[in-house]
Design an enzyme around this catalytic site. Structure first.
Site: not given
Ligand code: APR
Length: 172
Positions: A26, A34-36, A119, A122
């Site tokens: 973010n 999530g992945v973050d 994206s 979340v």
């Molecule tokens: N490895 C690979 N992919 C992953 C992992 C992982 N360990 N964990 C989650 N994902 C996938 C999710 O299943 C999804 O398909 O990464 C993709 C992106 O999802 P999010 O992590 O939710 O990211 P995003 O939709 O871009 O939202 C970003 O979420 O975590 C917060 O700080 C972040 O505010 C920001 C928002």
């Protein structure tokens, strides 16, 4: 132009040994879920301390950091658009994420890079459309590419994995 191998796999991106992995962050760059969250947990607290010195990142852009305790060398943090129905420039911003990451990778002589589905969690971006934008943007970058050798599209679930594969197979 040098040939660019674009592949998709289902994996936990924090365990990959590509030169760089991309974080779906973010705009604060100070971590999240999530992945973050997974990347910050695996990289360790030094990543957050480093990110505090960056001062955030606008949507559609990217910033690079070391990967600290992760097996990869670099983390490229990018901020994807929040899906708002498709009429708020989301497609251009998402393409900008992929392009910004690839430009940063080339500038750091990175040869292999792994992207999560930016994206698609979340931030609610429809995954089928997002995967097509990812593949199209990576292929457009290929025309001027001289350093990158391999791009991995990393799915964390079977559905996203099949959408990534469809996007790759369907690309011209
Ligand atoms: N490895 C690979 N992919 C992953 C992992 C992982 N360990 N964990 C989650 N994902 C996938 C999710 O299943 C999804 O398909 O990464 C993709 C992106 O999802 P999010 O992590 O939710 O990211 P995003 O939709 O871009 O939202 C970003 O979420 O975590 C917060 O700080 C972040 O505010 C920001 C928002």
């Amino acid at each position: 132009m040098s040939d660019l191998r674009i592949e998709t796999i289902k994996a936990d991106i924090t365990r990959l040994t590509t030169d760089a992995i991309v974080n779906a962050a973010n705009s604060s760059l100070l971590g999240g879920g999530g992945v973050d969250g997974a990347i910050h947990r695996a990289a360790g607290p030094a990543l957050l301390a480093h990110c505090r010195t960056i001062g955030g990142c606008p949507t559609g852009e990217a910033r690079i950091t070391p990967a600290f305790a992760l097996p990869s060398k670099w983390i490229i943090h990018t901020v994807g658009p929040v899906w708002q129905g498709g009429n708020k420039g989301e497609a251009d911003l998402l393409a900008g994420c992929y392009r910004s990451c690839l430009v940063l990778a080339a500038a750091h002589s990175i040869r292999t890079i792994a992207f999560p589905a930016i994206s698609c969690g979340v931030y609610g971006y429809p995954a089928a459309t997002a995967c097509r934008i990812a593949v199209r943007t990576i292929k457009m970058f290929e025309t001027n590419n001289t350093t990158l050798e391999r791009v991995l599209l990393v799915a964390y679930d079977d559905h996203t994995a099949s959408l990534m594969k469809q996007a790759l197979d369907g690309a011209d």
